[in-house]
Design an enzyme around this catalytic site. Structure first.
Site, PDB file in Angstrom:
ATOM      1  N   GLU A 182      -9.967   1.872   4.323  1.00  0.00           N
ATOM      2  CA  GLU A 182      -9.686   3.116   3.581  1.00  0.00           C
ATOM      3  C   GLU A 182     -10.987   3.680   2.981  1.00  0.00           C
ATOM      4  OE1 GLU A 182      -6.375   2.697   0.734  1.00  0.00           O
ATOM      5  OE2 GLU A 182      -7.658   3.654  -0.753  1.00  0.00           O
ATOM      6  N   HIS A 220      -7.486  -3.614   4.647  1.00  0.00           N
ATOM      7  CA  HIS A 220      -6.905  -2.263   4.676  1.00  0.00           C
ATOM      8  C   HIS A 220      -7.663  -1.355   3.704  1.00  0.00           C
ATOM      9  CE1 HIS A 220      -4.385   0.702   2.607  1.00  0.00           C
ATOM     10  NE2 HIS A 220      -3.702   0.860   3.718  1.00  0.00           N
ATOM     11  N   ASN A 221      -7.864  -1.840   2.488  1.00  0.00           N
ATOM     12  CA  ASN A 221      -8.561  -1.012   1.492  1.00  0.00           C
ATOM     13  C   ASN A 221     -10.010  -0.775   1.893  1.00  0.00           C
ATOM     14  OD1 ASN A 221      -6.115  -1.459   0.182  1.00  0.00           O
ATOM     15  ND2 ASN A 221      -7.062  -1.510  -1.823  1.00  0.00           N
ATOM     16  N   SER A 272       0.833  -1.203   0.000  1.00  0.00           N
ATOM     17  CA  SER A 272       0.000   0.000   0.000  1.00  0.00           C
ATOM     18  C   SER A 272       0.862   1.245   0.000  1.00  0.00           C
ATOM     19  CB  SER A 272      -0.916   0.039   1.215  1.00  0.00           C
ATOM     20  OG  SER A 272      -1.636   1.268   1.211  1.00  0.00           O
ATOM     21  N   ARG A 276     -20.543   5.027  -2.630  1.00  0.00           N
ATOM     22  CA  ARG A 276     -19.906   5.251  -3.933  1.00  0.00           C
ATOM     23  C   ARG A 276     -20.817   4.751  -5.043  1.00  0.00           C
ATOM     24  NH1 ARG A 276     -13.366   4.142  -3.965  1.00  0.00           N
ATOM     25  NH2 ARG A 276     -12.917   4.945  -1.889  1.00  0.00           N
ATOM     26  N   LYS A 285      -4.384  -6.827   3.207  1.00  0.00           N
ATOM     27  CA  LYS A 285      -4.364  -5.665   2.290  1.00  0.00           C
ATOM     28  C   LYS A 285      -5.788  -5.337   1.843  1.00  0.00           C
ATOM     29  CE  LYS A 285      -2.945  -2.442  -0.557  1.00  0.00           C
ATOM     30  NZ  LYS A 285      -3.562  -2.436  -1.833  1.00  0.00           N
TER      31      LYS A 285
HETATM   32  P1  NBP Z   1      -0.847  -2.155 -14.091  1.00  0.00           P
HETATM   33  O1  NBP Z   1      -1.804  -2.794 -13.168  1.00  0.00           O
HETATM   34  O2  NBP Z   1      -1.345  -1.088 -14.995  1.00  0.00           O
HETATM   35  O3  NBP Z   1      -0.171  -3.297 -14.994  1.00  0.00           O
HETATM   36  C1  NBP Z   1       0.721  -2.978 -16.029  1.00  0.00           C
HETATM   37  C2  NBP Z   1       1.850  -3.972 -16.092  1.00  0.00           C
HETATM   38  O4  NBP Z   1       1.347  -5.293 -16.305  1.00  0.00           O
HETATM   39  C3  NBP Z   1       2.798  -3.682 -17.239  1.00  0.00           C
HETATM   40  O5  NBP Z   1       4.108  -3.977 -16.817  1.00  0.00           O
HETATM   41  C4  NBP Z   1       2.327  -4.665 -18.301  1.00  0.00           C
HETATM   42  O6  NBP Z   1       3.308  -4.972 -19.248  1.00  0.00           O
HETATM   43  C5  NBP Z   1       2.033  -5.849 -17.446  1.00  0.00           C
HETATM   44  N1  NBP Z   1       1.229  -6.888 -18.106  1.00  0.00           N
HETATM   45  C6  NBP Z   1      -0.074  -6.910 -18.457  1.00  0.00           C
HETATM   46 BR1  NBP Z   1      -1.208  -5.504 -18.282  1.00  0.00          BR
HETATM   47  N2  NBP Z   1      -0.475  -8.053 -19.006  1.00  0.00           N
HETATM   48  C7  NBP Z   1       0.628  -8.825 -19.019  1.00  0.00           C
HETATM   49  C8  NBP Z   1       0.868 -10.139 -19.476  1.00  0.00           C
HETATM   50  N3  NBP Z   1      -0.102 -10.900 -19.986  1.00  0.00           N
HETATM   51  N4  NBP Z   1       2.130 -10.623 -19.365  1.00  0.00           N
HETATM   52  C9  NBP Z   1       3.102  -9.870 -18.836  1.00  0.00           C
HETATM   53  N5  NBP Z   1       2.930  -8.612 -18.380  1.00  0.00           N
HETATM   54  C10 NBP Z   1       1.700  -8.099 -18.467  1.00  0.00           C
HETATM   55  O7  NBP Z   1       0.443  -1.599 -13.298  1.00  0.00           O
HETATM   56  P2  NBP Z   1       0.555  -0.825 -11.881  1.00  0.00           P
HETATM   57  O8  NBP Z   1      -0.442   0.276 -11.774  1.00  0.00           O
HETATM   58  O9  NBP Z   1       1.993  -0.535 -11.739  1.00  0.00           O
HETATM   59  O10 NBP Z   1       0.133  -1.922 -10.814  1.00  0.00           O
HETATM   60  C11 NBP Z   1       0.807  -3.165 -10.704  1.00  0.00           C
HETATM   61  C12 NBP Z   1       0.100  -4.007  -9.658  1.00  0.00           C
HETATM   62  O11 NBP Z   1       0.178  -3.344  -8.402  1.00  0.00           O
HETATM   63  C13 NBP Z   1      -1.394  -4.204  -9.923  1.00  0.00           C
HETATM   64  O12 NBP Z   1      -1.768  -5.494  -9.521  1.00  0.00           O
HETATM   65  C14 NBP Z   1      -2.054  -3.183  -9.037  1.00  0.00           C
HETATM   66  O13 NBP Z   1      -3.361  -3.561  -8.662  1.00  0.00           O
HETATM   67  C15 NBP Z   1      -1.121  -3.159  -7.847  1.00  0.00           C
HETATM   68  N6  NBP Z   1      -1.100  -1.920  -7.068  1.00  0.00           N
HETATM   69  C16 NBP Z   1      -1.205  -0.725  -7.669  1.00  0.00           C
HETATM   70  C17 NBP Z   1      -1.181   0.433  -6.907  1.00  0.00           C
HETATM   71  C18 NBP Z   1      -1.256   1.765  -7.579  1.00  0.00           C
HETATM   72  O14 NBP Z   1      -1.353   2.777  -6.856  1.00  0.00           O
HETATM   73  N7  NBP Z   1      -1.206   1.851  -8.887  1.00  0.00           N
HETATM   74  C19 NBP Z   1      -1.037   0.353  -5.535  1.00  0.00           C
HETATM   75  C20 NBP Z   1      -0.900  -0.886  -4.938  1.00  0.00           C
HETATM   76  C21 NBP Z   1      -0.944  -2.014  -5.723  1.00  0.00           C
HETATM   77  P3  NBP Z   1       3.437  -4.113 -20.614  1.00  0.00           P
HETATM   78  O15 NBP Z   1       4.236  -2.888 -20.256  1.00  0.00           O
HETATM   79  O16 NBP Z   1       4.153  -5.014 -21.540  1.00  0.00           O
HETATM   80  O17 NBP Z   1       2.052  -3.775 -21.063  1.00  0.00           O
END
Ligand code: NBP
Length: 476
Positions: A189, A185-186, A128, A287, A182
């Site tokens: 939140e 937690h959400n 988080s 929401r 987690k």
């Molecule tokens: P995203 O959730 O937007 O995922 C994008 C990534 O997944 C890119 O690296 C993409 O590769 C890869 N990907 C996908 Br889409 N399909 C794929 C596949 N079939 N094979 C291999 N790679 C694949 O990224 P994020 O926002 O950085 O979040 C990552 C994780 O962390 C998620 O599970 C999210 O729920 C979690 N999270 C996010 C936050 C936040 O604030 N954003 C906070 C806490 C947790 P590519 O570049 O080749 O398309």
């Protein structure tokens, strides 16, 4: 040279986690399905530490020192399964896969069991703090085996947020425990944000304060017992003026709140476990209601009370009342979330320590708050409370807040301003307090129409009354 740890999936979260590892002196192997992102990371941030880029999964795995520690940060759901399958085929017994995405804990349990058969540790890990937390220190909630934590814990604790020198990372429990915590937690939140939103709404509509004035109220609260990240950013949002129109920024934002689903998972899971998380549920439903523009349009003409606001003296006292209502309702939201964590822990045999959970939520994450210290203390005490509400500090806080809390809920009802979070929290509190609940009548009704039987207050056993006959009672 080989890497201590590797990160695959270099979108915002993975990229910042990889940089965080590197900044702490760890050699990090980096990989992404689209390798342009891998190169961009090294080009832009290569000077921050030692990155070993890999174009293919095979190359990535050979860059890791055994036993391998591999962090997956890709989209939750099918992409995560695809990436796990791809790497599991390349790993050896003893290697570790950390899934840092927002996986559902049931998926984590399934994946952990499948990989355990192959000798691979699967460590579902809640992270988080969003993008900034990933870079500067998130709150980290790892599940998985104790052996995997022995190998991973020190590295994860290195990059986690620190509060009073204590890392915001602890081994939560086996298999899906980390992702479960987690998820809750959400959910908390969601509840926290809803309560803050209701406080803002009441201060505006009942006390007649403008957003900039409400910002000042929140700023004041943030130097007291409500001190928290969410209160702090609320003050900043409310103080912000829209550059285009010169209006308060909050007034130009459409009043429809979206959700990605972790709040919904919390409530769905709570229903399955039979845990009353009414505050979290109200937040999810609020929401949902906000997004139903069709029925909201239909509802706009429904009659309400005579429009009005509080008079001068009541308005002046109101901000203080709302602070009390907010604090009390927030305590209830945490009590409900912790109840859910304890129920999950019992159901899945996780032995989660709620005090440790509160401790690692003190920094890095969205719900970080001063009062988490009080929760940790409550669960550290030799007599662990049955409910957070019955712990001494919280019982006293609620006793002090309850008159104001009741006034706020009454005012919201009288003025026709919805405050489902405050009201649900108060009803939960009064429900727990009540020596007798009308559940007695419900059980009697169930016996009447469905012969579901009931228990008596004065005798052991189950009973049924012949409602359609002579109304005699039988022991069953
Ligand atoms: P995203 O959730 O937007 O995922 C994008 C990534 O997944 C890119 O690296 C993409 O590769 C890869 N990907 C996908 Br889409 N399909 C794929 C596949 N079939 N094979 C291999 N790679 C694949 O990224 P994020 O926002 O950085 O979040 C990552 C994780 O962390 C998620 O599970 C999210 O729920 C979690 N999270 C996010 C936050 C936040 O604030 N954003 C906070 C806490 C947790 P590519 O570049 O080749 O398309």
């Amino acid at each position: 040279e080989r890497a201590h740890i590797g990160v695959t999936g270099l979108a915002v979260m993975g990229r910042n986690l990889a940089r965080n590892f590197a900044r702490h002196g760890h050699t990090v192997a980096v990989h992404n399905r689209t390798s342009a992102k891998t190169r961009a990371l090294v080009d832009e941030f290569g000077h921050e530490g030692t990155f070993l880029p890999a174009d293919t999964a095979e190359e990535f795995v050979t860059l890791l020192e055994p036993p391998r520690r591999l962090v997956i940060m890709v989209k939750a759901g099918a992409p995560t399964d695809a990436v796990i399958d791809e790497f599991a085929a390349l790993l050896e017994p003893g290697d570790m896969i950390v899934d840092g995405g927002n996986a559902h804990f049931a998926d984590t349990r399934r994946r952990e069991a499948a990989l355990r058969e192959r000798g691979i540790h699967f460590v579902g890990t809640g992270i988080s703090g969003g993008e900034e937390g990933a870079l500067l220190g998130p709150s980290i909630m790892p599940g998985g085996s104790p052996e995997s934590y022995a190998a991973l814990g020190p590295i994860l604790e290195d990059i986690a947020a620190k509060v009073d020198g204590v890392p915001c990372c602890t081994h939560i429990g086996p298999d899906g425990a980390g992702h479960f915590v987690k998820m809750v937690h959400n959910g908390i939140e969601y509840a926290d944000m809803q309560l803050i939103a209701e406080a803002y709404d009441l201060l505006g509509r009942a006390a007649g304060l403008r957003p900039a004035e409400i910002a000042e109220v929140f700023k004041g609260w943030n130097s007291g017992r409500l001190e928290s990240y969410l209160i702090e950013i609320t003050a900043e949002v409310l103080a912000h003026t829209d550059a285009d129109t010169g209006r308060p920024f909050v007034d130009v934002v459409q009043d429809r709140a979206e959700q990605k689903g972790t709040g919904r998972w919390t409530v769905q899971t709570a229903l399955d476990l039979g845990v009353p998380v009414s505050g979290i549920a109200e937040a999810v439903f609020a929401r949902s209601l906000s997004g139903h523009t069709d029925i909201r349009a239909a509802g706009r003409g429904l009659p309400g009370p005579t429009p009005g606001t509080l008079d001068g003296e009541a308005a002046a006292r109101f901000a203080d009342d709302v602070e009390q209502a907010l604090y009390a309702s927030k305590i209830v939201a945490y009590a409900q979330g912790i109840h859910q964590i304890e129920a999950g822990s019992t159901e899945y045999d996780w032995a989660i320590d709620p005090g440790k959970v509160a401790e690692i939520w003190r920094g890095g994450c969205i719900i970080r708050a001063r009062f988490l210290n009080r929760i940790r203390e409550a669960y550290d005490s030799p007599r662990r409370p049955d409910s957070l509400l019955s712990a001494e500090y919280f019982r006293d806080a609620l006793a002090g807040a309850q008159d104001a809390w009741r006034r706020v809920v009454a005012t919201s009802a009288e003025l026709g301003i919805p405050a489902p979070g405050f009201a649900a929290a108060l009803a939960y509190y009064d429900g727990l307090r009540s020596p007798r609940l009308p559940a007695a009548l419900i059980q009697a009704q169930r016996d009447f129409f469905g012969a579901h039987t009931y228990r008596r207050v004065d005798r052991d056993g189950s009973f049924h009354t012949e409602w359609s006959g002579d109304r005699t009672e039988h022991a069953v």
